[in-house]
Design a protein around this motif. Structure first.
Motif, PDB file in Angstrom:
ATOM      1  N   ASP A 135       0.808  -1.218   0.000  1.00 43.54           N
ATOM      2  CA  ASP A 135       0.000   0.000   0.000  1.00 43.54           C
ATOM      3  C   ASP A 135       0.841   1.268   0.000  1.00 43.54           C
ATOM      4  O   ASP A 135       0.478   2.262  -0.633  1.00 43.54           O
ATOM      5  CB  ASP A 135      -0.932   0.008   1.227  1.00 43.54           C
ATOM      6  CG  ASP A 135      -2.086  -0.974   1.083  1.00 43.54           C
ATOM      7  OD1 ASP A 135      -2.340  -1.419  -0.056  1.00 43.54           O
ATOM      8  OD2 ASP A 135      -2.705  -1.306   2.104  1.00 43.54           O
ATOM      9  N   GLU A 136       1.977   1.237   0.702  1.00 48.18           N
ATOM     10  CA  GLU A 136       2.758   2.461   0.865  1.00 48.18           C
ATOM     11  C   GLU A 136       3.713   2.723  -0.295  1.00 48.18           C
ATOM     12  O   GLU A 136       4.388   3.756  -0.332  1.00 48.18           O
ATOM     13  CB  GLU A 136       3.552   2.402   2.182  1.00 48.18           C
ATOM     14  CG  GLU A 136       4.689   1.404   2.216  1.00 48.18           C
ATOM     15  CD  GLU A 136       4.253  -0.013   2.591  1.00 48.18           C
ATOM     16  OE1 GLU A 136       5.140  -0.847   2.837  1.00 48.18           O
ATOM     17  OE2 GLU A 136       3.035  -0.278   2.639  1.00 48.18           O
ATOM     18  N   GLU A 137       3.795   1.810  -1.266  1.00 49.08           N
ATOM     19  CA  GLU A 137       4.727   1.967  -2.380  1.00 49.08           C
ATOM     20  C   GLU A 137       4.029   2.543  -3.618  1.00 49.08           C
ATOM     21  O   GLU A 137       2.807   2.512  -3.727  1.00 49.08           O
ATOM     22  CB  GLU A 137       5.363   0.614  -2.731  1.00 49.08           C
ATOM     23  CG  GLU A 137       6.121  -0.032  -1.584  1.00 49.08           C
ATOM     24  CD  GLU A 137       7.287   0.791  -1.089  1.00 49.08           C
ATOM     25  OE1 GLU A 137       7.828   1.592  -1.865  1.00 49.08           O
ATOM     26  OE2 GLU A 137       7.663   0.638   0.096  1.00 49.08           O
ATOM     27  N   VAL A 138       4.826   3.040  -4.562  1.00 52.70           N
ATOM     28  CA  VAL A 138       4.297   3.524  -5.835  1.00 52.70           C
ATOM     29  C   VAL A 138       3.914   2.318  -6.698  1.00 52.70           C
ATOM     30  O   VAL A 138       4.743   1.443  -6.963  1.00 52.70           O
ATOM     31  CB  VAL A 138       5.344   4.383  -6.575  1.00 52.70           C
ATOM     32  CG1 VAL A 138       4.845   4.752  -7.971  1.00 52.70           C
ATOM     33  CG2 VAL A 138       5.655   5.644  -5.767  1.00 52.70           C
ATOM     34  N   LYS A 139       2.673   2.278  -7.098  1.00 56.62           N
ATOM     35  CA  LYS A 139       2.145   1.145  -7.871  1.00 56.62           C
ATOM     36  C   LYS A 139       1.797   1.589  -9.291  1.00 56.62           C
ATOM     37  O   LYS A 139       1.748   2.782  -9.566  1.00 56.62           O
ATOM     38  CB  LYS A 139       0.905   0.582  -7.161  1.00 56.62           C
ATOM     39  CG  LYS A 139       1.195   0.072  -5.754  1.00 56.62           C
ATOM     40  CD  LYS A 139      -0.056  -0.274  -4.990  1.00 56.62           C
ATOM     41  CE  LYS A 139      -0.819   0.956  -4.502  1.00 56.62           C
ATOM     42  NZ  LYS A 139      -0.082   1.744  -3.509  1.00 56.62           N
ATOM     43  N   TYR A 140       1.541   0.609 -10.150  1.00 58.02           N
ATOM     44  CA  TYR A 140       1.253   0.970 -11.534  1.00 58.02           C
ATOM     45  C   TYR A 140       0.193   0.056 -12.136  1.00 58.02           C
ATOM     46  O   TYR A 140      -0.048  -1.059 -11.671  1.00 58.02           O
ATOM     47  CB  TYR A 140       2.526   0.902 -12.381  1.00 58.02           C
ATOM     48  CG  TYR A 140       2.940  -0.503 -12.773  1.00 58.02           C
ATOM     49  CD1 TYR A 140       2.626  -1.028 -14.024  1.00 58.02           C
ATOM     50  CD2 TYR A 140       3.629  -1.319 -11.873  1.00 58.02           C
ATOM     51  CE1 TYR A 140       2.988  -2.318 -14.380  1.00 58.02           C
ATOM     52  CE2 TYR A 140       3.999  -2.602 -12.211  1.00 58.02           C
ATOM     53  CZ  TYR A 140       3.677  -3.099 -13.473  1.00 58.02           C
ATOM     54  OH  TYR A 140       4.029  -4.380 -13.810  1.00 58.02           O
ATOM     55  N   THR A 141      -0.432   0.561 -13.191  1.00 58.21           N
ATOM     56  CA  THR A 141      -1.284  -0.236 -14.063  1.00 58.21           C
ATOM     57  C   THR A 141      -0.816   0.008 -15.495  1.00 58.21           C
ATOM     58  O   THR A 141      -0.021   0.926 -15.759  1.00 58.21           O
ATOM     59  CB  THR A 141      -2.769   0.155 -13.934  1.00 58.21           C
ATOM     60  OG1 THR A 141      -2.918   1.545 -14.270  1.00 58.21           O
ATOM     61  CG2 THR A 141      -3.280  -0.077 -12.513  1.00 58.21           C
TER      62      THR A 141
END
Length: 230
Positions: A135-141
């Protein structure tokens, strides 16, 4: 033209609780985080790669440790986030694309070998880890063609995490600089990428390095985990 590489190292890194800038934190093999990065850069790109370091907090220690690098000063290091550090570095760069990394990432040398193929092809990219989605990290789609679509900490249904090693091509650089200048002072550089994708139709490819190690060192437990690999 030699490859242009930027290390973002202006921040205070207060969460780790060390007196020196976080990139100068010593690893179990005796190297600092940034020295490990320099070794990885030389391994993949050779001695001719041009490295610029964005400095701010206690900059004199980093300058002393890496006198052969070039330096870009973020005088607002205590008021801005990585978006403004990257903006300054890209503005100071020469013609051509720029590979950049966060100065607190300990990573497998093979990650830059894999990145070099994309750099040589002139393809903007974001290195990602699909093995976990915190949750605390930079995520992507990604979009229908497999390029990065959304990129932030608030992404829902993220496919993985961005690991902090990225490249913007010569053709895409001006648009990214423009978007970085528009985002908020406290935004991460990923917000600039996201806007450039949305508004300028830039295409950043996700480069999967899930089979390699890459540890962003924010806390003491992160440092312990990084030391398992070096």
């Amino acid at each position: 033209m030699s490859t242009q590489i930027v290390i973002l190292a202006a921040g205070m890194g207060s969460r780790l609780g060390r007196s020196l800038p976080k990139p100068l934190t010593e690893l179990s093999d005796g190297r600092t985080i940034m020295q490990q990065q320099f070794d990885n850069i030389r391994h993949a790109f050779g001695k001719d790669a041009h490295v610029s370091i964005v400095v701010g907090y206690k900059l004199e220690h980093i300058i002393e440790a890496f006198p052969d690098a070039s330096f870009v000063y973020n005088e607002q290091y205590d008021q801005t986030n990585t978006s403004k550090s990257l903006m300054r570095a890209l503005r100071a760069s020469k013609d051509g694309g720029v590979l950049w990394m966060n100065g607190d990432v300990v990573f497998d040398p093979e990650a830059l070998v894999r990145a070099k193929a994309m750099v040589d092809a002139g393809q903007s990219f974001v290195s990602v880890n699909t093995a976990k989605v915190s949750d605390e990290e930079v995520k992507y789609t990604v979009d229908a063609e497999g390029f990065i679509d959304q990129l932030s900490k608030t992404v829902t249904g993220g496919l993985g995490e961005a690991v902090g090693i990225n490249y913007v091509s010569r053709a895409d650089k001006a648009a990214l600089v423009r978007q970085l200048s528009k985002v908020g002072d406290q935004d991460y550089f990923e917000r600039g990428i996201e806007l450039a994708i949305e508004q300028d139709k830039l295409r950043f490819e996700p480069v999967d390095i899930s089979d390699l190690y890459a540890v962003e060192v924010d806390f003491a437990e992160d440092l312990e985990r990084a030391n398992l690999f070096v």
